[in-house]
Structure formats: C-alpha cells, structure tokens
Design an enzyme around this catalytic site. Structure first.
Site, PDB file in Angstrom:
ATOM      1  N   GLY A  18       0.812  -1.226   0.000  1.00 27.52           N
ATOM      2  CA  GLY A  18       0.000   0.000   0.000  1.00 27.52           C
ATOM      3  C   GLY A  18       0.835   1.261   0.000  1.00 27.52           C
ATOM      4  N   GLY A  25       7.632  -0.930   9.752  1.00 30.72           N
ATOM      5  CA  GLY A  25       9.035  -1.319   9.588  1.00 30.72           C
ATOM      6  C   GLY A  25       9.737  -0.345   8.661  1.00 30.72           C
ATOM      7  N   GLY A  30      10.117  -0.115   5.451  1.00 31.87           N
ATOM      8  CA  GLY A  30       9.367   0.332   4.277  1.00 31.87           C
ATOM      9  C   GLY A  30       8.349   1.410   4.643  1.00 31.87           C
ATOM     10  N   ILE A  64       9.248  -7.855  13.644  1.00 27.26           N
ATOM     11  CA  ILE A  64       9.749  -9.022  14.385  1.00 27.26           C
ATOM     12  C   ILE A  64      11.208  -9.279  14.020  1.00 27.26           C
ATOM     13  CG2 ILE A  64       7.478 -10.133  14.538  1.00 27.26           C
ATOM     14  CD1 ILE A  64       8.646 -12.187  12.427  1.00 27.26           C
ATOM     15  N   ASP A  65      11.655  -8.717  12.884  1.00 28.62           N
ATOM     16  CA  ASP A  65      13.024  -8.999  12.412  1.00 28.62           C
ATOM     17  C   ASP A  65      14.094  -8.285  13.233  1.00 28.62           C
ATOM     18  OD1 ASP A  65      11.637 -10.298  10.398  1.00 28.62           O
ATOM     19  OD2 ASP A  65      11.838  -8.647   8.977  1.00 28.62           O
ATOM     20  N   GLY A 113      13.072 -13.341   9.470  1.00 28.56           N
ATOM     21  CA  GLY A 113      14.114 -12.363   9.808  1.00 28.56           C
ATOM     22  C   GLY A 113      14.647 -11.577   8.628  1.00 28.56           C
ATOM     23  N   ARG A 114      14.162 -11.890   7.414  1.00 22.73           N
ATOM     24  CA  ARG A 114      14.683 -11.281   6.187  1.00 22.73           C
ATOM     25  C   ARG A 114      16.214 -11.364   6.123  1.00 22.73           C
ATOM     26  NH1 ARG A 114      11.263 -10.097   2.702  1.00 22.73           N
ATOM     27  NH2 ARG A 114      13.063  -9.583   1.428  1.00 22.73           N
ATOM     28  N   HIS A 162       4.544 -17.786   9.654  1.00 20.98           N
ATOM     29  CA  HIS A 162       3.776 -16.720  10.304  1.00 20.98           C
ATOM     30  C   HIS A 162       3.369 -17.027  11.737  1.00 20.98           C
ATOM     31  CE1 HIS A 162       3.782 -15.690   6.106  1.00 20.98           C
ATOM     32  NE2 HIS A 162       3.609 -14.440   6.492  1.00 20.98           N
ATOM     33  N   ARG A 173       4.703 -14.510  13.898  1.00 28.27           N
ATOM     34  CA  ARG A 173       4.114 -13.166  13.934  1.00 28.27           C
ATOM     35  C   ARG A 173       2.826 -13.123  14.740  1.00 28.27           C
ATOM     36  NH1 ARG A 173       5.002 -11.112   8.192  1.00 28.27           N
ATOM     37  NH2 ARG A 173       2.783 -10.689   8.164  1.00 28.27           N
TER      38      ARG A 173
END
Ligand code: F6P
Length: 362
Positions: A75, A115, A117, A140-141, A184-185, A286, A289
């Site tokens: 979005g 986050g 972004g 969460i990362d 964790g990306r 997930h 999360r």
C-alpha cells in the site's frame, strides 16, 4: 485540541495493538482525538476506512496479537496498485490525494507504525508533502538500526524457542536432523537468539554465508560423541557460500520486497545427501508473527505509543521513537531508514554460541 491519525503498515507484529492503546489513552488524557486509518494509508484515501478510536474502543486490545486497524505491505501511496474498470492494475501515485484528505480532516499529526518500508514512506510524506509525521518502529526482524529493539521480536523469538524445545524430543526419538527455517529477512537475529536459547547444534544466518561441509562435519562429530540427533536453525535469508539467496517468489503486485523461503528444505536435502542421516525440515513462518505479545513487547509497545504522543505534543516531527539503553528517545526518520541492523560477527552472542559448541558453518 489536536487530532491524531494512526496507521499500521507492513507485516504485523505482536504489540501493534498495545501501541494503538497507548496512543489513544495518552491522547485522550490530553483532550485530543484519535482516528485510525485502516490497512495502512487506506483510511486517508477512503473515509469508510477511517475510524474514530475512543478509550472504550481499545479497552481490551493490549494483550491481543495482530492490529485492529489491519495492515498491508502493498500500500505504498507513492506507487499504489489501483484496479481500473477493465480489471487492469496500474501503479499510481496517490500521495497528493492523501495529503489533501489529511488537511481536510484537520489532522495535526500522523503516527505511522511500521518497519523500514513504512517508515520510509512516512519520511517521504514529511519531506515531500509537509505532513507532520512521527514514526513508531515495528518488526519481528529487529533489523532497524536506530533503535536497540523493536516490539514483536521478543514474542517471535519466544515462539521459535518454544518450537525448538519441542523438536528435541522427536528428533532424538528418531535419530533425525531437524532443520527449522525461521523469519528475519536479511538479518539473523531471530535465528541467533532462538537457536542459542533453544539448544541448536547449527545456526545459519545471512551474515555468515555457510559451508555445508562444515555443517555436516558438526553433524558427524555429534555422531562420534554419541549424539545421534541434531537441531539446525536456518534464517530465511541465509545462503551457502557458493549459492544465491533462495526466494519463494515476487509476491503480490505493489510489494517492494521479494518473498524469501525455501532455504530450510534445501539445507535438509543437502544434509541428507551428504551424511545419509534422516532429515526433516519445517518452516515456522507466520506462527512467529501471531499470538499475544510477551510482557517485554507489550511494555515496549506501550512506551513507544506514549512517547509518540509526547513528540506530537512538542511538535517534534519527522522523528521516530526509539529505545536506547532503557530510555525512550527519538531519532530523525532520515537516519532511522538509512541502513539495516545486522548481527555483528564479533558480538558476544556469536562468541557465546561458538563457545558453547554451536556451528555457524563458517
Ligand atoms: O518483516 C517481517 C516478515 O515477517 C519477515 O520476517 C518475512 O520475510 C516477511 O515479513 C513475510 O512477509 P509476508 O507476511 O508478506 O509473507
């Protein structure tokens, strides 16, 4: 009297509702009004997605997971996927429309919870459109550099650790290697913290590209020591020294980052091929999360929310609330979004892990 609008953007994290609660209550005690924008910025585009939030609307939300406002990671108002009458999706810049609605509603501040972004978008609104914005870091990362911790991380690590604890008994019963992929990306914080706490034999993180021979050596060494099962924790962004990062796909239209996933299964297959041991892999996904935020995350989220309202009161905009030591502080959003927080290779956590016999494959 001030009028605040709050939004939650990007992937959800346990503690978002606690931030909303604190913002509503701290604003109410000052005689201000709070509105919630559903699905990120949607409430600033469409009045139906804007909700008035009174103390009675948020009374019981602090211990709950998710976000009562909903969230989205496709979005971005500067590049939003919009469907036309023919059903085609075009990317449009709707930021001016959002700014017009913000002014028309007479809002004095936008508290953007998100986050990297979402915080980058909030900063663009501040700089390019003059929107009075305050950021609240969430992920969460735990990969935001400007704050010592983000809420959601502690809950995710607790969930992952609990899963690892449970896997020991089944791995041991079957003499198996269990490979667990965690989120964790591009940062290995969840893998590292849960892996150390959950008794992993091997932890693979993006910061240390791994050598599978070393991983298998560890598994073979365990055999020699009469330990016939192994727990391997793999961060979704980890990669082998001679391989690229593995992605599941591009994700939905309008999403800025590709979807990671698949490394756990790949590692499990390679270990089986090279050691002959029975292996299984699972993706925690997930689950990490979801659920109720831990006490630590609730408290941090409540403090972030109240601090954001204090910043709104002093009209200290284009800032992000942050944790430094045990203190709340604020940092310019421009600095907060500059780079991501990685696991330092000389950190005491990595040293501790190595000293207690955990292998990083590198
Ligand atoms: O940034 C939070 C996070 O959970 C990452 O750890 C993960 O890679 C990503 O979001 C998953 O995104 P989605 O919910 O869109 O699948």
């Amino acid at each position: 009297m001030k009028k605040i609008v709050i939004s939650t953007g990007g992937g959800d994290a346990p503690g978002l509702n606690a931030v909303i609660y604190a913002v509503v209550m701290a604003s109410n005690s000052r005689g201000w009004e709070v509105y919630g924008s559903r699905q990120g910025y949607l409430g600033l585009l469409d009045k139906d997605a804007l909700v008035r939030l009174r103390p009675e609307d948020v009374a019981e939300i602090t211990p709950t997971g998710g976000t009562i406002l909903g969230s989205t990671n496709k979005g971005n108002p500067f590049a939003m996927p919009v469907e036309n009458l023919a059903g085609e999706i075009n990317i449009r810049d709707v930021s001016d429309r959002i700014m017009r609605n913000f002014l028309r509603m007479n809002f004095s501040c936008h508290i953007a919870v998100g986050g990297d972004g979402s915080l980058e978008i909030a900063h663009r609104f501040a700089v390019e459109k003059g929107m009075p914005v305050i950021g609240v870091p969430k992920t969460i990362d735990n990969d935001l550099l400007a704050t010592q911790l983000t809420f959601g991380f502690d809950t995710a690590v607790s969930t992952a650790t609990e899963a690892l604890d449970k896997l020991h008994s089944t791995a041991k019963s079957h003499d198996r290697v269990m490979v667990v992929e965690v989120m964790g990306r591009d940062s290995g914080w969840i893998a590292l913290n849960s892996g150390i706490s959950g008794g992993a034999d091997v932890i693979l993180i993006p910061e240390i590209p791994f050598d599978l021979d070393k991983v298998c050596e560890k598994i073979n060494d365990n055999e020699l020591l009469d330990k016939h099962y192994d727990i391997v924790v793999v961060a979704e962004g980890a990669r082998a020294i001679d391989h690229e990062t593995i992605y599941k796909g591009d994700g939905e239209i309008g999403r800025s980052e590709r979807v990671l996933g698949g490394i756990g299964e790949w590692v499990a297959k390679e270990i089986n091929k090279r050691t002959g041991k029975d292996t299984r892999s699972l993706v925690l996904g997930h689950l990490q999360r979801g659920g109720s935020p831990t006490t630590f995350d609730r408290l941090l989220a409540l403090r972030f929310g109240a601090t954001a309202v204090r910043l709104a009161e002093s009209e200290n905009f284009d800032q992000m609330v942050a944790l430094a030591g045990d203190q709340m502080c604020s940092v310019p959003l421009a600095d907060a979004i500059k780079s991501r927080k990685k696991v330092p290779l000389d950190s005491d956590k990595v040293l501790t892990a190595r000293e207690i016999g955990i292998c990083f494959g590198g």
